[in-house]
Write an enzyme that holds these catalytic residues in place. Structure first.
Site, PDB file in Angstrom:
ATOM      1  N   ARG A 263       0.808  -1.220   0.000  1.00 13.30           N
ATOM      2  CA  ARG A 263       0.000   0.000   0.000  1.00 13.30           C
ATOM      3  C   ARG A 263       0.841   1.269   0.000  1.00 13.30           C
ATOM      4  O   ARG A 263       0.306   2.372  -0.024  1.00 13.30           O
ATOM      5  CB  ARG A 263      -0.976  -0.024   1.177  1.00 13.30           C
ATOM      6  CG  ARG A 263      -0.336  -0.308   2.518  1.00 13.30           C
ATOM      7  CD  ARG A 263      -1.380  -0.720   3.549  1.00 13.30           C
ATOM      8  NE  ARG A 263      -0.782  -1.110   4.823  1.00 13.30           N
ATOM      9  CZ  ARG A 263      -0.366  -2.334   5.113  1.00 13.30           C
ATOM     10  NH1 ARG A 263      -0.462  -3.296   4.212  1.00 13.30           N
ATOM     11  NH2 ARG A 263       0.143  -2.614   6.297  1.00 13.30           N
ATOM     12  N   HIS A 379     -26.197  14.032  -2.284  1.00 15.45           N
ATOM     13  CA  HIS A 379     -27.479  13.504  -2.742  1.00 15.45           C
ATOM     14  C   HIS A 379     -27.578  12.016  -2.433  1.00 15.45           C
ATOM     15  O   HIS A 379     -28.371  11.301  -3.046  1.00 15.45           O
ATOM     16  CB  HIS A 379     -27.630  13.770  -4.240  1.00 15.45           C
ATOM     17  CG  HIS A 379     -27.459  15.221  -4.562  1.00 15.45           C
ATOM     18  ND1 HIS A 379     -28.495  16.123  -4.471  1.00 15.45           N
ATOM     19  CD2 HIS A 379     -26.364  15.946  -4.898  1.00 15.45           C
ATOM     20  CE1 HIS A 379     -28.048  17.333  -4.779  1.00 15.45           C
ATOM     21  NE2 HIS A 379     -26.759  17.260  -5.030  1.00 15.45           N
ATOM     22  N   LYS A 507      -7.691 -15.923   2.692  1.00 14.62           N
ATOM     23  CA  LYS A 507      -6.993 -16.475   1.518  1.00 14.62           C
ATOM     24  C   LYS A 507      -6.853 -17.985   1.657  1.00 14.62           C
ATOM     25  O   LYS A 507      -7.093 -18.742   0.713  1.00 14.62           O
ATOM     26  CB  LYS A 507      -5.582 -15.869   1.389  1.00 14.62           C
ATOM     27  CG  LYS A 507      -5.541 -14.427   0.956  1.00 14.62           C
ATOM     28  CD  LYS A 507      -4.092 -13.978   0.777  1.00 14.62           C
ATOM     29  CE  LYS A 507      -3.983 -12.477   0.612  1.00 14.62           C
ATOM     30  NZ  LYS A 507      -2.617 -11.976   0.568  1.00 14.62           N
TER      31      LYS A 507
HETATM   32  O1  F6P Z   1      -4.054  -9.288   0.529  1.00 10.97           O
HETATM   33  C1  F6P Z   1      -3.495  -8.075   0.856  1.00 10.97           C
HETATM   34  C2  F6P Z   1      -2.292  -7.769   0.024  1.00 10.97           C
HETATM   35  O2  F6P Z   1      -1.224  -8.518   0.435  1.00 10.97           O
HETATM   36  C3  F6P Z   1      -1.982  -6.293   0.069  1.00 10.97           C
HETATM   37  O3  F6P Z   1      -1.252  -5.926   1.173  1.00 10.97           O
HETATM   38  C4  F6P Z   1      -1.296  -6.099  -1.227  1.00 10.97           C
HETATM   39  O4  F6P Z   1      -1.262  -4.746  -1.584  1.00 10.97           O
HETATM   40  C5  F6P Z   1      -2.143  -6.942  -2.140  1.00 10.97           C
HETATM   41  O5  F6P Z   1      -2.511  -8.046  -1.352  1.00 10.97           O
HETATM   42  C6  F6P Z   1      -1.498  -7.398  -3.415  1.00 10.97           C
HETATM   43  O6  F6P Z   1      -0.352  -8.146  -3.165  1.00 10.97           O
HETATM   44  P1  F6P Z   1       0.669  -8.468  -4.308  1.00 10.97           P
HETATM   45  O7  F6P Z   1       1.224  -7.194  -4.829  1.00 10.97           O
HETATM   46  O8  F6P Z   1       1.713  -9.334  -3.672  1.00 10.97           O
HETATM   47  O9  F6P Z   1      -0.064  -9.209  -5.398  1.00 10.97           O
END
Ligand code: F6P
Length: 538
Positions: A263, A379, A507
């Site tokens: 992020r 709105h 996951k």
């Molecule tokens: O599932 C969360 C995550 O690990 C995020 O922190 C990350 O940005 C996203 O999945 C995508 O991960 P990657 O770039 O390893 O595919």
């Protein structure tokens, strides 16, 4: 002062502040506007319509000092392993720094490799834009398909939506979800012979991204053949073994490092597709803007430091006043993806209830962040912001100069942003409503019923961030502002803002459920889940 004493003082200050309406504080505190308005690179931050008193502000500043925000900031910049659960440094600031800066990850200099990838990326972006790099049939690339999810998607999408030219030379499309509809819609009118596919995944093991990468490879191969498809693939990842196993030529793979969180990665090659589509100059300006905010954050005293104050306002609301949500409303169509970007940045970073020491934090941490573009939201959900049962602090993000379109439309947009902040704070008293209804000749019994419904309680806090203009430089500064704000909150709450263990369980279970949906043996599930799986199999 110990952190525990500072928290106690903050609670007391919040309780005291809740006894006075925000609007009255401007009279009671002559310095209020000046102390709570901060000029930072590319923007002005107005925190004077927040619920805190100046005593409350001072209490949060004491808390920041007691929590050693300045020491934590030095550790961050010093490349110490502030991502403690994974033993990693956190250095997204290095990605936007000039090569001569001395960033080190746990003692190891990083700028050499940062600059090497940056130059490779710059070269490749330039080649694609100029037509020097072409597809398998010799045609230049006219479209880029960016495949990635989470941090490998939200930042680049925000950049593109914010800055894209009205008539782009390169048509940039994004695919994130493991839903064939998104891929089909994104590619329906693209010619594989003119499309470059950029697969972005830090780990190169994310199910959604790999599924889309395989779909893209098949889509390319159908027209260009397997070997031809290779000339249309590029990847951005820190797992170079996996990109090579996928068949991507090593000179088309752009790396990044474990000290870049997903992020926080939009400054890296994760934004390769955006650098191609916008051009290098814009990407460099984005970096330059973020650097100005980095310097502001690093060098400005806490009481005038924009990211710190933004974090403290949130802590006052969340911990002092138990406000559990915050709504971010960009009054700029081009910034409409900012709330989604901030949801990941803030909620994946700080949505935790256990601290770095493995013990419960003992305080409330990240609020729910939501939002959408203004004036549209007026709105939609703003009814609840004005009259709903909970007080939700608002964050207005407005832009002084119009980016597209006529000035009078822009004035209308700004008028709405300003009016909303004022209306939320001032409200409309029942007495005023009663007088108005009586003046219209309404009967007292009817007034008794209608007046409370038309009353606005007011005293609802907001922050306004006013960007000088919307360009790559100010956007870089704005995003860096939020990154540093998120860090400061994490320090004060005592949590690690740079891991995300909370995404793992889903996951793992999705993998198990998939086995069953594909005919594998039934697993051990609760009755609701087992029935749903049965329904989908049947
Ligand atoms: O599932 C969360 C995550 O690990 C995020 O922190 C990350 O940005 C996203 O999945 C995508 O991960 P990657 O770039 O390893 O595919």
């Amino acid at each position: 002062m110990t952190p525990s004493e500072a928290w106690t003082a903050l609670d007391a200050a919040a309780e005291a502040a809740s006894e006075t309406r925000i609007a009255e504080l401007f009279t009671l505190e002559p310095e209020r506007l000046q102390r709570l308005t901060v000029a930072a690179p590319g923007l002005t931050l107005d925190l004077s319509k927040q619920s805190w008193t100046l005593a409350g502000l001072d209490a949060t500043l004491d808390l920041a000092r007691a929590s050693d925000v300045e020491g934590a900031r030095a550790a961050l910049y010093g490349g110490r392993p502030v991502n403690t659960s994974e033993g990693r440094a956190v250095l997204h600031m290095a990605l936007r720094a000039p090569p001569e800066d001395g960033f080190e990850a746990q003692g190891r200099p990083v700028m050499g490799e940062v600059e090497a990838v940056r130059q490779a990326m710059r070269r490749f972006a330039g080649e694609v834009r100029s037509g020097a790099a072409r597809g398998a049939t010799g045609k230049p690339f006219r479209a880029v398909l960016h495949i990635g999810i989470g941090g490998s998607d939200l930042g680049p999408r925000l950049l593109w939506d914010s800055l894209k030219p009205l008539k782009p030379e390169i048509d940039l499309r994004f695919v994130a979800n493991v839903d064939g509809s998104e891929f089909a819609l994104a590619t329906a009118d693209l010619d594989p012979a003119e499309t470059l596919v950029v697969i972005v995944s830090k780990t190169f093991s994310t199910q959604e991204t790999l599924a889309n990468a395989e779909a893209a490879r098949a889509w390319l191969s159908d027209t260009l053949g397997a070997e031809g498809a290779r000339a249309h693939l590029a990847a951005v990842s820190s797992a170079l073994d996996k990109t090579s196993a996928f068949g991507i030529a090593s000179d088309r793979v752009f790396g990044f490092w474990d000290w870049v969180g997903g992020r926080y990665s939009l400054w890296s090659a994760v934004s390769l597709s955006v650098a191609i589509a916008l051009g290098w100059e814009a990407f460099a300006a984005l970096h330059a803007g973020a650097r100005t905010m980095d310097a502001h954050f690093r060098d400005t005293p806490l009481e005038r430091n924009a990211p710190v104050l933004l974090a403290l306002a949130q802590i006052f609301n969340r911990d002092g006043l138990d406000r559990r949500a915050r709504s971010v409303v960009p009054y700029a169509h081009r910034l409409r993806r900012l709330p989604a970007f901030l949801q990941q940045l803030e909620m994946e970073s700080n949505g935790k209830r256990v601290g770095v020491d493995g013990r419960p934090v003992g305080r409330a941490t990240a609020p729910v962040v939501f939002g959408d573009e203004g004036a549209n939201v007026q709105h939609a959900y703003f009814q609840q912001m004005h009259q709903g049962p909970d007080v939700v602090p608002l964050e207005f993000v407005a832009v002084r100069e119009p980016m597209d379109g006529p000035a009078d439309m822009h004035r209308k947009l700004l008028a709405n942003a300003i009016a909303q902040a004022e209306a939320l704070m001032v409200g409309r008293s029942e007495a005023e409503v009663r007088d108005e209804l009586a003046a219209k000749g309404m009967a007292p019994a009817e007034i008794d019923i209608l007046a409370p419904q038309k009353t606005f309680p007011g005293d609802r806090p907001s922050t306004t961030i006013l960007l000088d203009r919307l360009d790559a430089q100010t956007l870089g500064a704005l995003i860096a502002l939020y990154e540093h704000k998120t860090f400061v909150e994490g320090v004060i709450w005592g949590i690690n803002s740079f891991d995300q263990w909370g995404v793992e369980l889903g996951k793992t279970l999705a993998g198990r459920v998939l086995v069953e949906l594909e005919g594998g043996p039934a697993g051990d599930h609760d009755p609701s889940t087992a029935t749903m799986i049965g329904r989908l199999k049947g």
